[in-house]
Design a protein around this motif. Structure first.
Motif, PDB file in Angstrom:
ATOM      1  N   MET A  34      35.350  49.202  56.143  1.00  0.00           N
ATOM      2  CA  MET A  34      35.860  47.829  56.201  1.00  0.00           C
ATOM      3  C   MET A  34      37.388  47.796  56.289  1.00  0.00           C
ATOM      4  O   MET A  34      37.958  46.796  56.728  1.00  0.00           O
ATOM      5  CB  MET A  34      35.372  47.023  54.990  1.00  0.00           C
ATOM      6  N   LYS A 100      33.237  36.932  58.197  1.00  0.00           N
ATOM      7  CA  LYS A 100      32.922  36.261  56.925  1.00  0.00           C
ATOM      8  C   LYS A 100      32.846  37.243  55.760  1.00  0.00           C
ATOM      9  O   LYS A 100      33.215  36.916  54.642  1.00  0.00           O
ATOM     10  CB  LYS A 100      31.616  35.481  57.037  1.00  0.00           C
ATOM     11  N   VAL A 101      32.343  38.433  56.055  1.00  0.00           N
ATOM     12  CA  VAL A 101      32.314  39.461  55.011  1.00  0.00           C
ATOM     13  C   VAL A 101      33.742  39.801  54.591  1.00  0.00           C
ATOM     14  O   VAL A 101      34.062  39.856  53.404  1.00  0.00           O
ATOM     15  CB  VAL A 101      31.590  40.736  55.511  1.00  0.00           C
ATOM     16  N   LEU A 102      34.572  39.980  55.592  1.00  0.00           N
ATOM     17  CA  LEU A 102      35.960  40.335  55.329  1.00  0.00           C
ATOM     18  C   LEU A 102      36.670  39.229  54.548  1.00  0.00           C
ATOM     19  O   LEU A 102      37.372  39.491  53.556  1.00  0.00           O
ATOM     20  CB  LEU A 102      36.661  40.573  56.665  1.00  0.00           C
ATOM     21  N   ALA A 104      35.317  36.980  52.660  1.00  0.00           N
ATOM     22  CA  ALA A 104      34.766  36.885  51.303  1.00  0.00           C
ATOM     23  C   ALA A 104      35.357  37.968  50.400  1.00  0.00           C
ATOM     24  O   ALA A 104      35.707  37.710  49.245  1.00  0.00           O
ATOM     25  CB  ALA A 104      33.248  36.989  51.351  1.00  0.00           C
ATOM     26  N   LEU A 105      35.487  39.182  50.931  1.00  0.00           N
ATOM     27  CA  LEU A 105      36.084  40.267  50.150  1.00  0.00           C
ATOM     28  C   LEU A 105      37.542  39.945  49.812  1.00  0.00           C
ATOM     29  O   LEU A 105      38.011  40.196  48.701  1.00  0.00           O
ATOM     30  CB  LEU A 105      36.024  41.579  50.927  1.00  0.00           C
ATOM     31  N   LYS A 106      38.231  39.398  50.790  1.00  0.00           N
ATOM     32  CA  LYS A 106      39.638  39.052  50.583  1.00  0.00           C
ATOM     33  C   LYS A 106      39.783  37.977  49.512  1.00  0.00           C
ATOM     34  O   LYS A 106      40.587  38.122  48.578  1.00  0.00           O
ATOM     35  CB  LYS A 106      40.217  38.572  51.914  1.00  0.00           C
ATOM     36  N   TRP A 108      37.681  37.127  47.173  1.00  0.00           N
ATOM     37  CA  TRP A 108      37.286  37.613  45.850  1.00  0.00           C
ATOM     38  C   TRP A 108      38.400  38.456  45.237  1.00  0.00           C
ATOM     39  O   TRP A 108      38.727  38.318  44.063  1.00  0.00           O
ATOM     40  CB  TRP A 108      35.987  38.418  45.923  1.00  0.00           C
ATOM     41  N   GLY A 109      38.987  39.315  46.053  1.00  0.00           N
ATOM     42  CA  GLY A 109      40.080  40.149  45.570  1.00  0.00           C
ATOM     43  C   GLY A 109      41.267  39.322  45.113  1.00  0.00           C
ATOM     44  O   GLY A 109      41.828  39.553  44.033  1.00  0.00           O
ATOM     45  N   LEU A 110      41.632  38.356  45.913  1.00  0.00           N
ATOM     46  CA  LEU A 110      42.778  37.518  45.560  1.00  0.00           C
ATOM     47  C   LEU A 110      42.537  36.779  44.248  1.00  0.00           C
ATOM     48  O   LEU A 110      43.441  36.657  43.422  1.00  0.00           O
ATOM     49  CB  LEU A 110      43.057  36.506  46.676  1.00  0.00           C
TER      50      LEU A 110
ATOM     51  N   PRO B  20      43.946  42.753  49.189  1.00  0.00           N
ATOM     52  CA  PRO B  20      42.788  42.313  48.401  1.00  0.00           C
ATOM     53  C   PRO B  20      41.467  42.888  48.925  1.00  0.00           C
ATOM     54  O   PRO B  20      40.540  43.111  48.138  1.00  0.00           O
ATOM     55  CB  PRO B  20      42.814  40.788  48.551  1.00  0.00           C
ATOM     56  N   VAL B  21      41.405  43.125  50.217  1.00  0.00           N
ATOM     57  CA  VAL B  21      40.182  43.714  50.788  1.00  0.00           C
ATOM     58  C   VAL B  21      40.006  45.138  50.272  1.00  0.00           C
ATOM     59  O   VAL B  21      38.953  45.500  49.730  1.00  0.00           O
ATOM     60  CB  VAL B  21      40.231  43.699  52.331  1.00  0.00           C
ATOM     61  N   SER B  24      39.158  45.202  46.585  1.00  0.00           N
ATOM     62  CA  SER B  24      37.764  44.811  46.341  1.00  0.00           C
ATOM     63  C   SER B  24      36.836  45.969  46.670  1.00  0.00           C
ATOM     64  O   SER B  24      35.880  46.248  45.937  1.00  0.00           O
ATOM     65  CB  SER B  24      37.402  43.596  47.201  1.00  0.00           C
ATOM     66  N   LEU B  25      37.139  46.656  47.753  1.00  0.00           N
ATOM     67  CA  LEU B  25      36.292  47.777  48.159  1.00  0.00           C
ATOM     68  C   LEU B  25      36.340  48.928  47.166  1.00  0.00           C
ATOM     69  O   LEU B  25      35.364  49.674  47.023  1.00  0.00           O
ATOM     70  CB  LEU B  25      36.700  48.270  49.549  1.00  0.00           C
ATOM     71  N   LYS B 100      29.625  34.961  47.555  1.00  0.00           N
ATOM     72  CA  LYS B 100      29.974  34.777  48.967  1.00  0.00           C
ATOM     73  C   LYS B 100      29.975  36.091  49.731  1.00  0.00           C
ATOM     74  O   LYS B 100      29.607  36.136  50.899  1.00  0.00           O
ATOM     75  CB  LYS B 100      31.339  34.094  49.110  1.00  0.00           C
ATOM     76  N   VAL B 101      30.407  37.150  49.060  1.00  0.00           N
ATOM     77  CA  VAL B 101      30.366  38.471  49.698  1.00  0.00           C
ATOM     78  C   VAL B 101      28.912  38.839  49.988  1.00  0.00           C
ATOM     79  O   VAL B 101      28.561  39.273  51.093  1.00  0.00           O
ATOM     80  CB  VAL B 101      31.015  39.541  48.792  1.00  0.00           C
ATOM     81  N   ALA B 104      27.481  36.740  52.782  1.00  0.00           N
ATOM     82  CA  ALA B 104      28.020  37.132  54.087  1.00  0.00           C
ATOM     83  C   ALA B 104      27.360  38.419  54.576  1.00  0.00           C
ATOM     84  O   ALA B 104      27.016  38.544  55.763  1.00  0.00           O
ATOM     85  CB  ALA B 104      29.538  37.308  53.989  1.00  0.00           C
ATOM     86  N   LEU B 105      27.160  39.372  53.687  1.00  0.00           N
ATOM     87  CA  LEU B 105      26.475  40.613  54.059  1.00  0.00           C
ATOM     88  C   LEU B 105      25.050  40.328  54.490  1.00  0.00           C
ATOM     89  O   LEU B 105      24.542  40.903  55.461  1.00  0.00           O
ATOM     90  CB  LEU B 105      26.471  41.595  52.882  1.00  0.00           C
TER      91      LEU B 105
END
Lengths: 129, 129
Positions: A34, A100-102, A104-106, A108-110, B20-21, B24-25, B100-101, B104-105
């Motif tokens: 990712m 959308k996955v990206l 959502a990860l962003k 959530w991280g923020l 943030p991506v 999160s990963l 949301k993650v 989206a997945l």
DNA sequence: TGAATTACTTGCATTTTGAAAGTAACCATG
DNA sequence: CATGGTTACTTTCAAAATGCAAGTAATTCA
């Protein structure tokens, strides 16, 4: 015929499960894939572009992930010059559908990891519009 | 004091990047973590619940992921009976924020991986409302 | 001719994963 | 009260993935 179950044919379809989440994770569920896709969404195109990202992906891993993403139909490798022939990588529609996955990860991280910053996951000059 | 840079303190904050991506990963970016989180969203609670999922997570990996998710503040382990003391795992607000993650997945998988089926990523009787 | 650049590949040590077996606490049964 | 069953793990060890460094090939530039 078909006395014995057709093991070999079945095995081609064997997966951990039929769950879409699990199957998506088989493709993008590792620490680096990712990150490469994020770079592609940010407009990076060449091998060295990806290498220069701050995460410092090992070059053998990068080569491997680009190959996997191609065979998964997420990325395509297109020549953009000759002598020497150089290729650029770009997202296919299937790859673009990962936005959308990206995102959502962003998000959530923020919201959940202190110290993260949006500018590292956005195209410069892109106001998230 | 503070003549020398406080290396040890800094090291605690060293990350691959501030993205943030990427961050999160570091937490959910592997093949199994989101499978456990999917199970939690589906209402599974106990260790053996997770073990019984069709993906067949190895028990040592499951124990490890539950520990990591706890220390990341995504899951909490709560006793729900004594003699013998038994614990249930449940999502914290930080964990619930991963919905949301997960969605989206799931959507990407349904749209892009043939053979996947929504029912494997939804609570029974849950119409996605 | 020699150095630099891009895009990788190869070799190898370290780390992670996965399969299987083992352990510990407790309960239920005879 | 010994035996077996259940739950929730831990341990062991081989195999696979990762990561660092060095090597390679094609081509351009000085």
């Amino acid at each position: 015929m078909s006395q014995r179950p057709k093991k070999s044919a079945e095995i081609e379809f064997l997966r951990r499960s039929l769950c879409p989440v699990t199957n998506s994770l088989e493709i993008v569920g590792d620490k680096w894939t990712m990150v490469v896709i994020r770079d592609l969404f940010m407009g990076k195109r060449t091998y060295s572009d990806f290498q220069q990202s701050p995460e410092g992906i090992p070059t053998n891993i990068l080569a491997d992930r680009l190959k996997r993403l191609q065979s998964a139909g997420i990325v395509e490798k297109i020549p953009y010059q000759e002598k020497p022939t150089r290729y650029e990588y770009k997202l296919t529609p299937k790859g673009k559908a990962l936005s959308k996955v990206l995102r959502a990860l962003k998000e959530w991280g923020l919201n959940n990891i202190p110290g993260t910053s949006a500018e590292f996951a956005e195209k410069k000059g892109d106001g998230d519009s």
